[in-house]
Design a protein around this motif. Structure first.
Motif, PDB file in Angstrom:
ATOM      1  N   LEU A  23       0.844  -1.216   0.000  1.00 50.28           N
ATOM      2  CA  LEU A  23       0.000   0.000   0.000  1.00 50.28           C
ATOM      3  C   LEU A  23       0.875   1.260   0.000  1.00 50.28           C
ATOM      4  O   LEU A  23       0.561   2.249  -0.666  1.00 50.28           O
ATOM      5  CB  LEU A  23      -0.936  -0.005   1.213  1.00 50.28           C
ATOM      6  CG  LEU A  23      -1.970  -1.140   1.289  1.00 50.28           C
ATOM      7  CD1 LEU A  23      -2.826  -1.010   2.543  1.00 50.28           C
ATOM      8  CD2 LEU A  23      -2.859  -1.159   0.053  1.00 50.28           C
ATOM      9  N   ILE A  24       1.977   1.218   0.731  1.00 53.15           N
ATOM     10  CA  ILE A  24       2.903   2.358   0.722  1.00 53.15           C
ATOM     11  C   ILE A  24       3.473   2.543  -0.692  1.00 53.15           C
ATOM     12  O   ILE A  24       3.533   3.656  -1.215  1.00 53.15           O
ATOM     13  CB  ILE A  24       4.033   2.164   1.754  1.00 53.15           C
ATOM     14  CG1 ILE A  24       3.468   2.263   3.173  1.00 53.15           C
ATOM     15  CG2 ILE A  24       5.165   3.169   1.548  1.00 53.15           C
ATOM     16  CD1 ILE A  24       4.424   1.785   4.256  1.00 53.15           C
ATOM     17  N   PRO A 185      -5.540 -12.225   1.225  1.00 51.85           N
ATOM     18  CA  PRO A 185      -6.332 -11.050   1.632  1.00 51.85           C
ATOM     19  C   PRO A 185      -5.617  -9.725   1.380  1.00 51.85           C
ATOM     20  O   PRO A 185      -6.233  -8.701   1.123  1.00 51.85           O
ATOM     21  CB  PRO A 185      -6.544 -11.271   3.135  1.00 51.85           C
ATOM     22  CG  PRO A 185      -6.412 -12.737   3.329  1.00 51.85           C
ATOM     23  CD  PRO A 185      -5.425 -13.209   2.314  1.00 51.85           C
ATOM     24  N   GLU A 186      -4.288  -9.746   1.384  1.00 50.51           N
ATOM     25  CA  GLU A 186      -3.519  -8.522   1.157  1.00 50.51           C
ATOM     26  C   GLU A 186      -3.697  -8.044  -0.287  1.00 50.51           C
ATOM     27  O   GLU A 186      -3.589  -6.850  -0.571  1.00 50.51           O
ATOM     28  CB  GLU A 186      -2.048  -8.757   1.488  1.00 50.51           C
ATOM     29  CG  GLU A 186      -1.761  -8.998   2.976  1.00 50.51           C
ATOM     30  CD  GLU A 186      -2.172 -10.382   3.463  1.00 50.51           C
ATOM     31  OE1 GLU A 186      -2.190 -11.340   2.656  1.00 50.51           O
ATOM     32  OE2 GLU A 186      -2.498 -10.504   4.660  1.00 50.51           O
ATOM     33  N   GLN A 191      -6.342  -4.007  -3.878  1.00 47.76           N
ATOM     34  CA  GLN A 191      -7.393  -3.661  -4.857  1.00 47.76           C
ATOM     35  C   GLN A 191      -8.276  -2.571  -4.274  1.00 47.76           C
ATOM     36  O   GLN A 191      -8.635  -1.597  -4.956  1.00 47.76           O
ATOM     37  CB  GLN A 191      -8.236  -4.887  -5.208  1.00 47.76           C
ATOM     38  CG  GLN A 191      -9.485  -4.562  -6.034  1.00 47.76           C
ATOM     39  CD  GLN A 191     -10.295  -5.801  -6.392  1.00 47.76           C
ATOM     40  OE1 GLN A 191      -9.986  -6.476  -7.381  1.00 47.76           O
ATOM     41  NE2 GLN A 191     -11.312  -6.104  -5.612  1.00 47.76           N
ATOM     42  N   SER A 192      -8.598  -2.706  -2.999  1.00 48.57           N
ATOM     43  CA  SER A 192      -9.501  -1.737  -2.355  1.00 48.57           C
ATOM     44  C   SER A 192      -8.882  -0.335  -2.364  1.00 48.57           C
ATOM     45  O   SER A 192      -9.533   0.648  -2.750  1.00 48.57           O
ATOM     46  CB  SER A 192      -9.765  -2.223  -0.917  1.00 48.57           C
ATOM     47  OG  SER A 192     -10.320  -1.201  -0.158  1.00 48.57           O
ATOM     48  N   LEU A 193      -7.606  -0.237  -2.007  1.00 47.13           N
ATOM     49  CA  LEU A 193      -6.957   1.097  -2.044  1.00 47.13           C
ATOM     50  C   LEU A 193      -6.883   1.615  -3.478  1.00 47.13           C
ATOM     51  O   LEU A 193      -7.245   2.770  -3.756  1.00 47.13           O
ATOM     52  CB  LEU A 193      -5.543   1.029  -1.460  1.00 47.13           C
ATOM     53  CG  LEU A 193      -4.722   2.317  -1.674  1.00 47.13           C
ATOM     54  CD1 LEU A 193      -5.334   3.503  -0.930  1.00 47.13           C
ATOM     55  CD2 LEU A 193      -3.262   2.131  -1.254  1.00 47.13           C
ATOM     56  N   LEU A 194      -6.451   0.767  -4.415  1.00 43.78           N
ATOM     57  CA  LEU A 194      -6.294   1.229  -5.812  1.00 43.78           C
ATOM     58  C   LEU A 194      -7.623   1.752  -6.360  1.00 43.78           C
ATOM     59  O   LEU A 194      -7.673   2.806  -6.998  1.00 43.78           O
ATOM     60  CB  LEU A 194      -5.756   0.091  -6.679  1.00 43.78           C
ATOM     61  CG  LEU A 194      -4.311  -0.349  -6.379  1.00 43.78           C
ATOM     62  CD1 LEU A 194      -3.963  -1.613  -7.166  1.00 43.78           C
ATOM     63  CD2 LEU A 194      -3.318   0.775  -6.690  1.00 43.78           C
ATOM     64  N   VAL A 223      -7.850   2.141   5.463  1.00 44.70           N
ATOM     65  CA  VAL A 223      -7.468   1.463   6.715  1.00 44.70           C
ATOM     66  C   VAL A 223      -6.925   0.073   6.378  1.00 44.70           C
ATOM     67  O   VAL A 223      -7.611  -0.712   5.723  1.00 44.70           O
ATOM     68  CB  VAL A 223      -8.687   1.324   7.673  1.00 44.70           C
ATOM     69  CG1 VAL A 223      -8.247   0.668   8.983  1.00 44.70           C
ATOM     70  CG2 VAL A 223      -9.304   2.688   7.937  1.00 44.70           C
ATOM     71  N   VAL A 224      -5.726  -0.191   6.818  1.00 45.41           N
ATOM     72  CA  VAL A 224      -5.050  -1.466   6.517  1.00 45.41           C
ATOM     73  C   VAL A 224      -5.757  -2.614   7.248  1.00 45.41           C
ATOM     74  O   VAL A 224      -6.187  -2.457   8.392  1.00 45.41           O
ATOM     75  CB  VAL A 224      -3.570  -1.393   6.962  1.00 45.41           C
ATOM     76  CG1 VAL A 224      -2.845  -2.703   6.685  1.00 45.41           C
ATOM     77  CG2 VAL A 224      -2.861  -0.229   6.250  1.00 45.41           C
TER      78      VAL A 224
END
Ligand code: EPZ
Length: 424
Positions: A23-24, A185-186, A191-194, A223-224
């Motif tokens: 995510l970073i 799950p990661e 995908q959710s952040l993108l 939120v991670v």
């Protein structure tokens, strides 16, 4: 600690290391600011922040677990080689750099000592998307004026390759399929952040991820997800010390393989909306553990469950199907009195009645966790050297274990590293 302290009580799960790191990297895909919440305070996160800062990103802790990230208009193409050697996950910046700036250079990555860590699947996928790749010894140069969509079939469901290709495909021209994709799950969290950043990604969590490229991405707040490997480590601590531990702020669905395996060994396992609990006030039974890609049993918990198997009744077979050599914890466990024989990718564990505390050396992050668990169950005092590996992936491990009743302390040792002393 058999006959010693049975761990009991409650701990809160931290954010997932193996989600926070990609995510970073994903924040490099936009010039706008991204806010990541529930980022764990661990050494691998600090290393990844040094990587993205070296590329031109500004990173700032807004709160204990809240990260503000903003990469400028210009990004340097190459992360510092020493950081890439220190942490394999640095390779996750290649996809974003290529997608955003059309250039990336990386030295072949380092990371834990768990076997060869090639990046051929990353390279093959990026080549399929139009990247020109030149290998010059340990340095690999990637160039692409504009990446284009491609239909990619991964030889192996590599987590890192799936993530890198997802991120590169977000700004590519056209549609990309990533087949035989990793289903962890990661990947779903990425995908959710993108998609919150304006990307068009579908299918994460299945074996086909589809990405439709867009022209630019915007900032987002995310939120991670909780760290399912940290959760499994504390559940294994309950199992090996015959205790009773509840971990809260978890997503139970992400822990199913671990919960099922501990139940199979005879532990009492229960789930609530966002908590999981393991109670094992008795000796567990040996079983077979096969470390596989998700949703199979996670390789990152194989060393920890091997420690649990050391004190279980009967024989256990531990098969490591993901990494070539992930049994570095075995030698140290045998020094504590475990009865383990490794044949290729299988460790055959004959349960013994007790382990004896001694000075042991942690060779890497998860092997270190396995040794701490063994020390918690062993008779007498243990000194775990190389405990700095634990800081890579566990936030406040000594503090959380002490809160569960363990007597464990971290001591400064030579070279800025520290040891962890576990006493009965
Ligand atoms: C991620 O590593 C995790 N790290 C690892 O966690 C985890 O063990 C692993 O996935 C498997 O679940 C992060 O997410 C930061 P892979 P990654 O690419 O992406 C081979 C921990 O302890 N392979 O799925 O490097 C590779 O050699 C760490 O938290 C290729 O052959 O894992 C390995 O045998 C350890 N070519 C297997 O695939 C490639 O191009 C799995 O690797 C890529 C991988």
């Amino acid at each position: 600690m058999v006959g010693g302290r049975r761990l009991s009580g409650q701990v809160v799960a931290a954010g997932a290391k193996n989600s926070a790191l990609p995510l970073i990297a994903a924040s490099l895909l936009t010039e706008e600011a991204c806010l990541l919440d529930r980022v764990p305070q661990i050494r691998d996160v600090s290393t990844m922040l040094r990587v993205v800062e070296a590329l031109g990103c500004t990173a700032r802790w807004e709160d204990e677990h809240v990260l503000w990230l903003k990469s400028g208009a210009y990004l340097a193409p190459q992360p510092p080689a020493d950081l890439v050697r220190e942490m394999r996950a640095s390779v996750q910046v290649v996809g974003p750099l290529l997608g955003r700036c059309g250039a990336a250079t990386i030295t072949t990555p380092g990371g834990c000592a768990i076997g060869p860590r090639p990046i051929n699947l990353h390279v093959q996928g990026l080549r399929a998307m139009g990247a020109k790749v030149e290998e010059d010894g340990a340095v690999i140069h990637f160039r692409a004026d504009r990446l284009h969509g491609a239909d990619i079939l991964l030889d192996y469901p590599s987590v890192g390759a799936t993530e890198n290709l997802m991120m590169a495909a977000c700004l590519a021209d056209g549609r990309t399929f990533i087949r035989n994709a990793a289903r962890e799950p990661e990947i779903v969290d990425l995908q959710s952040l993108l998609n919150q950043m304006g990307a068009r990604v579908r299918g994460a969590g299945t074996d086909v991820v589809r990405v439709d490229g867009v022209s630019r991405l915007r900032g987002a707040h995310h939120v991670v997800i909780p760290d399912r490997i940290e959760v499994g480590t504390y559940l294994a601590a309950a199992a090996i010390t015959r205790g009773d531990v509840t971990v809260t702020d978890v997503i139970p669905q992400h822990c199913e393989a671990t919960l099922a395996k501990l139940a199979e060994m005879g532990a009492e396992v229960s789930r609530a909306e966002s908590a999981v609990r393991v109670k094992a006030g008795w000796r567990l039974r040996g079983t077979t553990i096969r470390a596989l890609p998700y949703p199979g049993f996670p390789t990152d918990l194989q060393p920890q469950l091997t420690s649990v198997a050391c004190l279980a009744e009967g024989v256990s077979f531990v098969q490591e199907e993901v990494f070539a050599s992930r049994f570095k914890h075995v030698e140290e466990l045998v020094r504590m009195g475990a009865d383990i024989r490794v044949e290729g990718r299988v460790a055959i564990v004959q349960g013994v009645d007790y382990l004896t505390g001694t000075t042991i050396h942690a060779p890497d992050l998860r092997a270190g966790a396995a040794l701490v668990l063994a020390a918690l169950a062993a008779r007498g005092e243990s000194i775990v050297e190389g405990a700095h590996h634990l800081d890579r992936g566990y936030e406040n491990l000594p503090g959380k274990l002490a809160a569960l009743g363990a007597e464990v302390r971290a001591f400064p040792a030579a070279g800025g590293h520290h040891t962890t002393r576990v006493t009965a």
